[in-house]
Design a protein around this motif. Structure first.
Motif, mmCIF file in Angstrom:
data_model
loop_
_atom_site.group_PDB
_atom_site.id
_atom_site.type_symbol
_atom_site.label_atom_id
_atom_site.label_comp_id
_atom_site.label_asym_id
_atom_site.label_seq_id
_atom_site.Cartn_x
_atom_site.Cartn_y
_atom_site.Cartn_z
ATOM 1 N N MET A 1 -38.535 -124.477 11.698
ATOM 2 C CA MET A 1 -39.382 -124.400 12.874
ATOM 3 C C MET A 1 -39.049 -125.582 13.775
ATOM 4 S SD MET A 1 -43.523 -123.996 12.908
ATOM 5 C CE MET A 1 -43.430 -123.331 11.291
ATOM 6 N N ASN A 2 -38.980 -125.357 15.099
ATOM 7 C CA ASN A 2 -38.597 -126.471 15.949
ATOM 8 C C ASN A 2 -39.762 -127.417 16.199
ATOM 9 O OD1 ASN A 2 -40.013 -125.870 18.401
ATOM 10 N ND2 ASN A 2 -38.461 -124.395 18.956
ATOM 11 N N GLU A 3 -39.426 -128.637 16.581
ATOM 12 C CA GLU A 3 -40.421 -129.701 16.731
ATOM 13 C C GLU A 3 -41.476 -129.387 17.789
ATOM 14 O OE1 GLU A 3 -40.363 -134.351 17.999
ATOM 15 O OE2 GLU A 3 -38.694 -133.621 16.807
ATOM 16 N N ILE A 4 -41.077 -128.790 18.907
ATOM 17 C CA ILE A 4 -42.037 -128.467 19.964
ATOM 18 C C ILE A 4 -43.060 -127.476 19.453
ATOM 19 C CG2 ILE A 4 -42.328 -127.380 22.233
ATOM 20 C CD1 ILE A 4 -39.586 -128.549 22.977
ATOM 21 N N MET A 5 -42.604 -126.447 18.751
ATOM 22 C CA MET A 5 -43.538 -125.458 18.239
ATOM 23 C C MET A 5 -44.490 -126.081 17.234
ATOM 24 S SD MET A 5 -42.878 -121.691 16.837
ATOM 25 C CE MET A 5 -44.231 -120.668 16.317
ATOM 26 N N GLU A 6 -43.975 -126.947 16.351
ATOM 27 C CA GLU A 6 -44.839 -127.606 15.380
ATOM 28 C C GLU A 6 -45.926 -128.422 16.067
ATOM 29 O OE1 GLU A 6 -42.464 -129.849 12.672
ATOM 30 O OE2 GLU A 6 -41.533 -128.073 11.825
ATOM 31 N N GLN A 7 -45.612 -129.023 17.198
ATOM 32 C CA GLN A 7 -46.582 -129.835 17.912
ATOM 33 C C GLN A 7 -47.626 -129.003 18.627
ATOM 34 O OE1 GLN A 7 -44.217 -132.200 20.547
ATOM 35 N NE2 GLN A 7 -43.334 -133.418 18.918
ATOM 36 N N GLU A 29 -52.685 -114.917 13.885
ATOM 37 C CA GLU A 29 -52.370 -115.614 12.642
ATOM 38 C C GLU A 29 -51.093 -115.003 12.063
ATOM 39 O OE1 GLU A 29 -54.723 -117.320 8.765
ATOM 40 O OE2 GLU A 29 -55.364 -115.374 9.563
ATOM 41 N N ILE A 30 -50.027 -115.793 12.027
ATOM 42 C CA ILE A 30 -48.733 -115.279 11.558
ATOM 43 C C ILE A 30 -48.472 -115.608 10.093
ATOM 44 C CG2 ILE A 30 -47.698 -115.220 13.849
ATOM 45 C CD1 ILE A 30 -46.201 -117.823 13.042
ATOM 46 N N ALA A 31 -49.208 -116.549 9.556
ATOM 47 C CA ALA A 31 -49.175 -116.908 8.141
ATOM 48 C C ALA A 31 -50.522 -117.571 7.866
ATOM 49 C CB ALA A 31 -48.019 -117.863 7.840
ATOM 50 N N LEU A 32 -50.824 -117.783 6.626
ATOM 51 C CA LEU A 32 -52.111 -118.364 6.278
ATOM 52 C C LEU A 32 -52.356 -119.653 7.055
ATOM 53 C CD1 LEU A 32 -54.622 -118.090 4.524
ATOM 54 C CD2 LEU A 32 -53.441 -119.462 2.790
ATOM 55 N N ASP A 33 -53.399 -119.642 7.875
ATOM 56 C CA ASP A 33 -53.811 -120.800 8.687
ATOM 57 C C ASP A 33 -52.778 -121.251 9.720
ATOM 58 O OD1 ASP A 33 -56.373 -121.044 7.594
ATOM 59 O OD2 ASP A 33 -55.629 -122.254 5.925
ATOM 60 N N ILE A 34 -51.841 -120.385 10.090
ATOM 61 C CA ILE A 34 -50.878 -120.678 11.159
ATOM 62 C C ILE A 34 -51.152 -119.702 12.285
ATOM 63 C CG2 ILE A 34 -48.457 -120.818 11.855
ATOM 64 C CD1 ILE A 34 -49.174 -122.934 9.798
ATOM 65 N N TRP A 35 -51.663 -120.225 13.386
ATOM 66 C CA TRP A 35 -52.031 -119.414 14.543
ATOM 67 C C TRP A 35 -51.124 -119.769 15.702
ATOM 68 C CZ3 TRP A 35 -56.014 -115.828 14.536
ATOM 69 C CH2 TRP A 35 -56.793 -115.798 13.375
ATOM 70 N N VAL A 36 -50.554 -118.756 16.361
ATOM 71 C CA VAL A 36 -49.687 -118.980 17.518
ATOM 72 C C VAL A 36 -50.118 -118.067 18.650
ATOM 73 C CG1 VAL A 36 -47.702 -119.708 16.133
ATOM 74 C CG2 VAL A 36 -47.935 -117.313 16.781
ATOM 75 N N ASP A 37 -49.763 -118.466 19.857
ATOM 76 C CA ASP A 37 -49.945 -117.581 21.003
ATOM 77 C C ASP A 37 -48.570 -117.299 21.594
ATOM 78 O OD1 ASP A 37 -49.287 -119.831 22.542
ATOM 79 O OD2 ASP A 37 -51.290 -120.078 23.366
ATOM 80 N N VAL A 38 -48.534 -116.506 22.627
ATOM 81 C CA VAL A 38 -47.252 -116.100 23.209
ATOM 82 C C VAL A 38 -46.437 -117.307 23.678
ATOM 83 C CG1 VAL A 38 -48.159 -115.677 25.538
ATOM 84 C CG2 VAL A 38 -46.119 -114.463 24.774
ATOM 85 N N TYR A 39 -47.111 -118.363 24.140
ATOM 86 C CA TYR A 39 -46.388 -119.536 24.621
ATOM 87 C C TYR A 39 -45.697 -120.270 23.476
ATOM 88 C CZ TYR A 39 -49.057 -118.148 28.601
ATOM 89 O OH TYR A 39 -49.595 -117.397 29.610
ATOM 90 N N ASP A 40 -46.312 -120.285 22.284
ATOM 91 C CA ASP A 40 -45.650 -120.844 21.110
ATOM 92 C C ASP A 40 -44.385 -120.055 20.788
ATOM 93 O OD1 ASP A 40 -47.717 -122.759 20.596
ATOM 94 O OD2 ASP A 40 -48.890 -121.213 19.578
ATOM 95 N N VAL A 41 -44.471 -118.727 20.883
ATOM 96 C CA VAL A 41 -43.328 -117.859 20.601
ATOM 97 C C VAL A 41 -42.202 -118.125 21.604
ATOM 98 C CG1 VAL A 41 -42.547 -115.446 20.532
ATOM 99 C CG2 VAL A 41 -44.750 -116.091 19.504
ATOM 100 N N LEU A 42 -42.560 -118.220 22.874
ATOM 101 C CA LEU A 42 -41.550 -118.472 23.908
ATOM 102 C C LEU A 42 -40.853 -119.812 23.684
ATOM 103 C CD1 LEU A 42 -43.556 -117.199 27.009
ATOM 104 C CD2 LEU A 42 -41.652 -116.035 25.863
ATOM 105 N N LEU A 43 -41.624 -120.828 23.328
ATOM 106 C CA LEU A 43 -41.037 -122.142 23.037
ATOM 107 C C LEU A 43 -40.127 -122.072 21.809
ATOM 108 C CD1 LEU A 43 -44.044 -124.572 23.594
ATOM 109 C CD2 LEU A 43 -41.874 -124.589 24.827
ATOM 110 N N ALA A 44 -40.599 -121.407 20.756
ATOM 111 C CA ALA A 44 -39.822 -121.337 19.517
ATOM 112 C C ALA A 44 -38.479 -120.653 19.727
ATOM 113 C CB ALA A 44 -40.629 -120.602 18.445
ATOM 114 N N TRP A 45 -38.462 -119.625 20.556
ATOM 115 C CA TRP A 45 -37.231 -118.874 20.801
ATOM 116 C C TRP A 45 -36.439 -119.411 21.988
ATOM 117 C CZ3 TRP A 45 -35.095 -115.564 17.516
ATOM 118 C CH2 TRP A 45 -35.891 -115.080 16.482
ATOM 119 N N GLY A 46 -36.984 -120.403 22.700
ATOM 120 C CA GLY A 46 -36.268 -121.017 23.817
ATOM 121 C C GLY A 46 -36.077 -120.095 25.007
ATOM 122 N N VAL A 47 -37.045 -119.237 25.266
ATOM 123 C CA VAL A 47 -36.949 -118.311 26.398
ATOM 124 C C VAL A 47 -37.246 -119.090 27.679
ATOM 125 C CG1 VAL A 47 -37.827 -116.184 27.436
ATOM 126 C CG2 VAL A 47 -37.686 -116.396 24.945
#
Length: 94
Positions: A1-7, A29-47
């Motif tokens: 997981m990239n650092e920006i997404m972790e933050q 919730e994508i895994a137990l106690d891990i919640w993301v929104d679309v902006y987290d996804v965009l950051l993680a994939w570098g869109v």
């Protein structure tokens, strides 16, 4: 997981006790106690292409966000894809 997404991810561990950071209906919730929104996804994939960012937001929950129906969102997705391609052609990449 990239650092920006972790933050930026909302987890049980990084929600302050004063509840100043709250999960919203945009979080999933994508895994137990891990919640993301679309902006987290965009950051993680570098869109970085703004039209593709818009497309992804629409495509993740088409017709299911409360104010536009499925066909309207489908057309918005197509229009965003076309615009994203135009931006790439204009700028040589994004």
């Amino acid at each position: 997981m990239n650092e920006i997404m972790e933050q930026t991810m909302v987890t049980k561990e990084n929600i302050p006790n004063d509840n100043s950071t709250k999960r919203t209906h945009y979080h999933v919730e994508i895994a137990l106690d891990i919640w993301v929104d679309v902006y987290d996804v965009l950051l993680a994939w570098g869109v970085t292409n703004p039209a593709y960012q818009h497309l992804i937001k629409k495509a993740l929950k088409p017709g299911n966000r409360g104010h536009k129906d499925l066909m309207t969102d489908a057309q918005d997705i197509v229009d965003s894809a076309i615009r994203g391609k135009q931006l790439i052609e204009k700028s040589g990449g994004l």
